[in-house]
Design an enzyme around this catalytic site. Structure first.
Site, short mmCIF file in Angstrom:
data_model
loop_
_atom_site.label_atom_id
_atom_site.label_comp_id
_atom_site.label_asym_id
_atom_site.label_seq_id
_atom_site.Cartn_x
_atom_site.Cartn_y
_atom_site.Cartn_z
N ASN A 68 0.81 -1.22 0.00
CA ASN A 68 0.00 0.00 0.00
C ASN A 68 0.84 1.28 0.00
O ASN A 68 0.48 2.27 -0.62
CB ASN A 68 -0.98 0.00 1.18
CG ASN A 68 -0.29 -0.08 2.52
OD1 ASN A 68 0.73 -0.74 2.68
ND2 ASN A 68 -0.86 0.59 3.51
N GLY A 73 1.79 -6.01 7.33
CA GLY A 73 0.86 -6.66 6.42
C GLY A 73 -0.37 -7.15 7.14
O GLY A 73 -0.73 -6.64 8.21
N THR A 107 -1.39 -13.24 8.00
CA THR A 107 0.01 -13.50 7.66
C THR A 107 0.90 -13.28 8.88
O THR A 107 1.85 -14.04 9.13
CB THR A 107 0.46 -12.58 6.51
OG1 THR A 107 -0.42 -12.75 5.40
CG2 THR A 107 1.88 -12.90 6.08
N GLU A 141 3.43 -5.26 12.45
CA GLU A 141 2.46 -4.17 12.30
C GLU A 141 1.39 -4.68 11.35
O GLU A 141 1.62 -4.83 10.15
CB GLU A 141 3.15 -2.92 11.77
CG GLU A 141 2.37 -1.64 12.00
CD GLU A 141 1.34 -1.37 10.93
OE1 GLU A 141 0.14 -1.64 11.18
OE2 GLU A 141 1.72 -0.91 9.85
N CYS A 181 -3.52 1.38 6.46
CA CYS A 181 -3.96 0.69 7.67
C CYS A 181 -4.49 1.64 8.73
O CYS A 181 -5.18 1.23 9.66
CB CYS A 181 -2.83 -0.16 8.24
SG CYS A 181 -1.33 0.78 8.60
N GLU A 200 7.42 0.48 16.18
CA GLU A 200 8.41 1.01 15.26
C GLU A 200 8.52 2.51 15.50
O GLU A 200 7.72 3.11 16.21
CB GLU A 200 8.01 0.72 13.82
CG GLU A 200 7.92 -0.77 13.51
CD GLU A 200 7.52 -1.07 12.07
OE1 GLU A 200 6.81 -0.24 11.47
OE2 GLU A 200 7.92 -2.12 11.55
#
Length: 490
Positions: free
Chosen positions: A150, A226, A230, A248, A282, A460
């Site tokens: 994205n 992602g 996953t 994240e 997101c 992060e």
């Protein structure tokens, strides 16, 4: 155009000679191929990184900083080329890539180039024990960075820059859907004088390339952005191997609007927070809760404002909404809209595929507003990750707080109010890693970024990223002193 892997400073084809078609979503056509790298390619990348690690980890902080600043400078110099590649690969408006994505990629390298010069060891004097403790922060070794489609270069560099700054060597995988700017970054790194093997970029599917990185027994840490499913798979593979993990993941973020807000500012920002980057961020506020006193007014004004957004060719500077990233993703998003009535929703605006003149095969979709009655419906509980938002009214702070938190995700939230007491009470109770008050996506790179619940683990940004990419080692020194505090002579 064929993209190649970047290993030990060279561009090479995958060992298997297997390739993936790379699509331009604005026209719906293949314009190149990307490697589908396997274990052998990842092993090559690891060996290159492992070979480079002793030298890079002992490179002075000033020299590491200088090289990262040079990369930042070159990204800025190549802004037009990189933005065009990002728009072509992703379908986002060129104006957005030019104004946001590429400048932020440069800023990521610049920020961590400077941050590492301020990242200090800690010391603790153990008074009365004649001892001194200090903590070293040492690089982990070879780490894996896996980024999404994205915000391709934006998030790719968000991971790579702190890893390199901290003295690690990296095996990185961009999304196979948007690989072009990561490919171009390799040449920039060579021009900047980044030593061979410090950064290695392998392209391919998550199930092959990504899996090989995550499962590699000697890659010390995984930083992944992602989908939640996953992320759960990565945790299952990596946790028994005792790798450090920063995940994240998804978001289904509440946008809470009270009657005492600055209405015009709220309306303008809510359009942006709903549909920026085709809603493929997101952090988008995809669940909009509006206090009942202004609900009808908001509904009318919001539909009118969204109806004015221009859908079209990403290269057109007047385009607000570009193409979705892939045909598969378009079908996923439209399936929610097609079934909205089954979930108790009413489509107030949009929901239709759009044919853009001259780009009839592109993946275009109207921004969509759906009114819902129940926060537990699928439209409010599942991450759609497209230009789709829901709206519903609320009556009390308690009610909207319960709805905001009654979900498996907890990445971000937005609160619109000028009541300070309400703000301070609610921000403590909202279950999210980030809360914006009377704004959205206003980022300071020094602050921790990440979510709670199914939105991930770890943080992060700023020193949090440098802490993740280093291992703390405590050193304790015992010494002897005489009664007057001077060193005892032997």
């Amino acid at each position: 155009m064929n993209i190649q892997n970047y290993i030990y400073g060279r561009f090479i084809d995958p060992v298997s000679n297997e390739w993936i078609d790379n699509y331009n979503p604005s026209v719906g056509q293949v314009y190149g191929q990307t490697p589908n790298s396997g274990k052998e390619d990842v092993e090559k990348a690891f060996q290159a990184a492992n070979k480079a690690f002793p030298s890079w980890s002992n490179t002075s902080i000033d020299e590491r900083s200088r090289i990262l600043l040079k990369i930042a400078q070159l990204i800025t110099e190549k802004q037009s080329e990189l933005a065009a590649a990002e728009s072509k690969d992703n379908g986002k408006p060129l104006a957005l890539a030019t104004a946001i994505d590429i400048p932020r990629a440069s800023a990521n390298f610049r920020f961590f180039a400077n941050a590492i010069t301020q990242f200090a060891s800690e010391a603790h004097e153990s008074v009365g024990m004649d001892a001194m403790n200090f903590t070293l922060r040492q690089p982990l070794g070879v780490v894996g960075c896996i980024s999404p489609w994205n915000l391709p270069l934006y998030l790719f560099t968000w991971k790579i820059a702190p890893a390199l700054a901290a003295g690690n060597c990296v095996v990185a995988k961009p999304s196979e859907v948007t690989p072009m700017t990561a490919f171009l970054l390799g040449e920039i790194c060579n021009r900047a004088g980044l030593p061979k093997g410090v950064l290695n970029i392998v392209h391919g599917l998550g199930t092959t390339t990504g899996q090989a990185i995550v499962a590699h027994p000697k890659i010390k840490a995984i930083s992944f952005t992602g989908g939640t499913q996953t992320g759960a798979h990565i945790a299952r593979v990596a946790a028994p191997m005792f790798k450090k993990l920063s995940l994240e993941l998804g978001g289904k973020n509440p946008n809470i609007i009270f009657s005492d807000c600055d209405y015009e500012n709220m309306l303008h920002t809510t359009v942006r927070s709903s549909f920026a980057n085709q809603g493929q961020i997101c952090l988008c506020g995809s669940r909009i809760f509006v206090e009942r006193g202004i609900y009808q007014r908001f509904k009318v004004d919001f539909v009118e404002a969204v109806s004015k957004l221009k859908i079209g060719d990403p290269a057109n500077p007047k385009t607000d909404i570009g193409a979705l990233v892939s045909d598969q993703h378009l079908k996923k998003v439209t399936s929610y809209i097609a079934n909205a009535h089954k979930y108790g929703g009413t489509v107030l605006f949009g929901g239709n595929n759009v044919q853009v003149e001259g780009l009839e095969h592109g993946y275009y979709l109207q921004p969509t507003i759906i009114e819902v009655q129940d926060n537990q419906c699928k439209l409010n509980q599942e991450e759609i990750f497209g230009p789709v938002v829901t709206i519903m009214p609320f009556d009390t702070e308690e009610e909207v707080l319960q709805m905001a938190n009654d979900i498996t995700y907890g990445l971000s939230a937005t609160l619109w109010t000028n009541n300070l007491n309400r703000t301070m009470q609610m921000v403590k109770q909202i279950q999210a890693g980030i809360v914006w008050i009377n704004t959205w996506l206003l980022r300071d790179l020094r602050t921790p970024f990440g979510g709670v619940k199914n939105s991930g683990v770890g943080r992060e940004g700023g020193f949090e990223a440098l802490r993740f990419f280093t291992e703390p080692k405590n050193i304790c020194i015992k010494y002897q002193t005489s009664e007057n505090g001077l060193t005892t002579k032997k």
